[in-house]
Design an enzyme around this catalytic site. Sequence first.
Site, PDB file in Angstrom:
ATOM      1  N   GLU A 166      31.619  71.220  73.877  1.00 47.48           N
ATOM      2  CA  GLU A 166      31.171  71.859  72.640  1.00 47.48           C
ATOM      3  C   GLU A 166      31.152  73.380  72.741  1.00 47.48           C
ATOM      4  O   GLU A 166      31.281  74.082  71.736  1.00 47.48           O
ATOM      5  CB  GLU A 166      29.795  71.343  72.222  1.00 47.48           C
ATOM      6  CG  GLU A 166      29.782  69.911  71.678  1.00 47.48           C
ATOM      7  CD  GLU A 166      29.698  68.864  72.770  1.00 47.48           C
ATOM      8  OE1 GLU A 166      29.737  69.221  73.972  1.00 47.48           O
ATOM      9  OE2 GLU A 166      29.593  67.666  72.427  1.00 47.48           O
ATOM     10  N   LYS A 191      20.996  61.957  60.869  1.00 45.13           N
ATOM     11  CA  LYS A 191      22.047  60.952  60.727  1.00 45.13           C
ATOM     12  C   LYS A 191      21.983  60.234  59.380  1.00 45.13           C
ATOM     13  O   LYS A 191      22.998  60.014  58.728  1.00 45.13           O
ATOM     14  CB  LYS A 191      21.913  59.939  61.872  1.00 45.13           C
ATOM     15  CG  LYS A 191      22.965  58.866  61.833  1.00 45.13           C
ATOM     16  CD  LYS A 191      22.996  58.032  63.103  1.00 45.13           C
ATOM     17  CE  LYS A 191      24.186  57.074  63.016  1.00 45.13           C
ATOM     18  NZ  LYS A 191      24.372  56.306  64.241  1.00 45.13           N
TER      19      LYS A 191
END
Lengths: 564, 198
Positions: A50, A162
């Site tokens: 990342e 989420k």
Amino acid sequence: MKLNGGQMICQALLNEGVDTVFGIPGGAIMPLYQTLPQYPGLRHILVRHEQGASMAADGYGRVTGKVGVCFATSGPGATNLVTGLAGAMMDSVPMIAITGQVAREAIGTDAFQEADVTGVTLPVIKHNFLVMSAEELPRVMKEAFYLARTGRPGPVLVDVPKDVFVEEAEFEYPETVELPGYPPKMEGDPEAIKRAADLIAQAKRPVIFAGHGIIISEAYKELQEFAEKGQFPVTTTLLGIGSFKSDHVLNIGLPGMHGSAYANHMINDSDLLIALGMRFDDRVTSKVSLFAPNAKVIHVDIDPAELGKNVRPTVPIVGDVKHVLQQLIPLVEKADRRDWLSHIDELQRNHPLWFEEDDVLRPQDVIQEISDSTDGRAIIATGVGQHQMWAAQLYKFKEYNSFITSGGLGAMGFETPSAMGAQVGLPDRVVWTIAGDGGFQMTLTELATMVENQIPVKIALINNNSLGMVRQWQDIFYNHDYVATLYSGNPDFVKLAEAYGLLGIKVTRKDEVGPAVKQAMEWNGPVLVDFQVEQTENIYPFIPPGTGVDNIVEDPRLVKKRVR
Amino acid sequence: MTQNTGKMQQHTVVALVYDKPGVLNRVVSMVRRRAFNIGSLAVGHSETPGLSRMTFVVEGDDSVLEQVTKQLRKLVDVVKVSDLKGVNAVYRELSLVRVSATAATRSEIIQIVDIFRANIVDVGHDSLIIEVTGDEDKLESLVTLLKPFGVLEIMRSGRLAMVRGVSQDSAANGVSDEDVPAPAKEDQAKSTPLLPPG
Ligand SMILES: Cc1cc2nc3c(=O)[nH]c(=O)nc-3n(C[C@H](O)[C@H](O)[C@H](O)COP(=O)(O)OP(=O)(O)OC[C@H]3O[C@@H](n4cnc5c(N)ncnc54)[C@H](O)[C@@H]3O)c2cc1C
Ligand SMILES: Cc1ncc(C[n+]2csc(CCOP(=O)(O)OP(=O)(O)O)c2C)c(N)n1
């Protein structure tokens, strides 16, 4: 139109003109990833770490002036972004990071892969959002982009639980933002501009400090017109390189710790500094009380907090430097500064930027060759250390905004992912990265990303088998006591390149440099050239921290010559 | 070129901020990160729903004060910042003081409380809680006088500040521009007609 949170984000990205996203999926962000196929206008580049995503988004943002975008999942994915975010913040780069978060009801419970990402990133971003319902997403995305790209640009993080990605709500993308606490000011105060013009009229030895703000506001033409009209010599900060053509007679190059001795002497002799979109970093000023002791200061910056933070300006001007220059140029008289400019010529003759040119393969030879072979028209990314400073000193940039380097944070590992992001943003440009063997090994995993996506970056590995910059400090301040700076187990970088599917070229002699650079340029894909250079070469000149120009250290070999 | 030097002082800064989760954290995080010294911080709702007002006591010289106000203004959730330097304002702080009191000392304490126009808000077996409002000097003098009796606990609200009897507009302009490089006018750009003064 009803959309779910994931679709809203994709649609917002398209509305904001985004075409590329760098990232890695994971549990919490999967619902967003699984909607990507519905949006073929968004190209997702799967990186290998990342940090590579945030640094690629950074490189992309710097060269295109658009907002770089990266995705990461909750917890470790998001924390891996942090170095890239902090670098973008320091260097005012527009960026959006979208991170997955655990589901709303799990927040605060130390759930699996939960990290307080808005908390972790708060001190290193311009702003962040935790989005607690899909309904908020259109407004949040609009605000995030507005904040990232306006005023003083910077990274903005949007943390999305989420279950918000799958929640449905009405999608209506706002046209405007309402942020009363955030007013970027573009025009300069006319009174202050008048006072600046008066100071300029009185000055005998003025100097322009052109900074990153010139590039951010694309004030290239204005800067050139202003400099030529007033006959001001221009010194460009590390991040201001590429704001003014390197071959312009008024360009005096880099100021500060590793700037040329003549540039620093010029600053010392100056009676007026005209600082344009730069923030008087300590690498530029060294000890402030010894910096330009006889100079008044005009300081133009879009961020009011920079005015008076490090150096107290005589005339502070808040505004966008392009606008301010447009306001200021008509008030400035055409000037003849032959005396001052010939004084600078003399400084340049007495204190040249110099390096040893013999048969030994030195880092400087490599950079000079790349500069010549690319005719100064490549995009140059770098890591952090000696090679970075040599690149800044020696590459002759003929194109604007073509130097991509981690200035404020100084993050090693920037070389490879930032070059990759820059190449993705501007596929028609030649992109070279000048890498250190230390920094390169922090993010070399992105070689796989380059091969997979056919991103033809040319990597010049300045391989001194050491952490050169730190080793140099050990030479100078610690009596050559090389603690933890020499490598004894570096890999065979050519084999490594080949294992990843790049062309690998090894260079050990000076006469191989030209042909290797040529071969790399002709290769239609990513290349790594392992330049095995002199280990003990040091970067000069430099001003030891906490001192001033009187303590500048020039290359001892040059000093010796001079004495002779 | 001059450096940022100056005398250590106390300044009052008032900020109008959005009343939403995390805003206090943003403000405090900025203060911590930039190593500013804050003597006190008081937060509460303002007269406008959705906005809170914070009063800071900032310790440091003028350049610190200037940086604090500018860095506060940079926060997106901070709507307006006023520095009350050189402004005629009312400063108040509330304090609760628990002091030992026996049958023998109680009446003497009550006399002191009266002189200070303070109140006794709780009477216990061997202690009293005194509530006092005023500026810091008054609060400190009271505590000094109570010390011989045995001060057991002190709780202070932190300073609150409000500009004295003037129109809203000038109340908003509690920023002295003379020695502040960036023109204070930039603050007005932040205020929209919807917003109350700083
Ligand atoms: C090993 C190492 C050595 C270094 N040595 C040196 C050195 O010798 N010399 C040197 O110069 N640097 C050096 N640096 C880099 C240094 O740390 C700083 O990053 C650099 O000086 C910052 O340049 P800047 O102020 O132009 O850019 P930034 O830090 O990006 O600042 C840009 C400024 O412009 C303002 N701005 C943004 N947009 C606008 C706009 N539209 N209008 C007006 N203003 C705007 C911003 O608010 C900000 O204040 C070194 C770094 C490293 C890692
Ligand atoms: C992530 C990170 N860790 C440590 C440092 C400290 N540091 C600055 S320069 C340097 C050496 C860099 O070595 P290399 O990448 O090989 O470049 P060189 O100086 O040899 O050209 C180090 C360790 C840093 N800037 N960034």
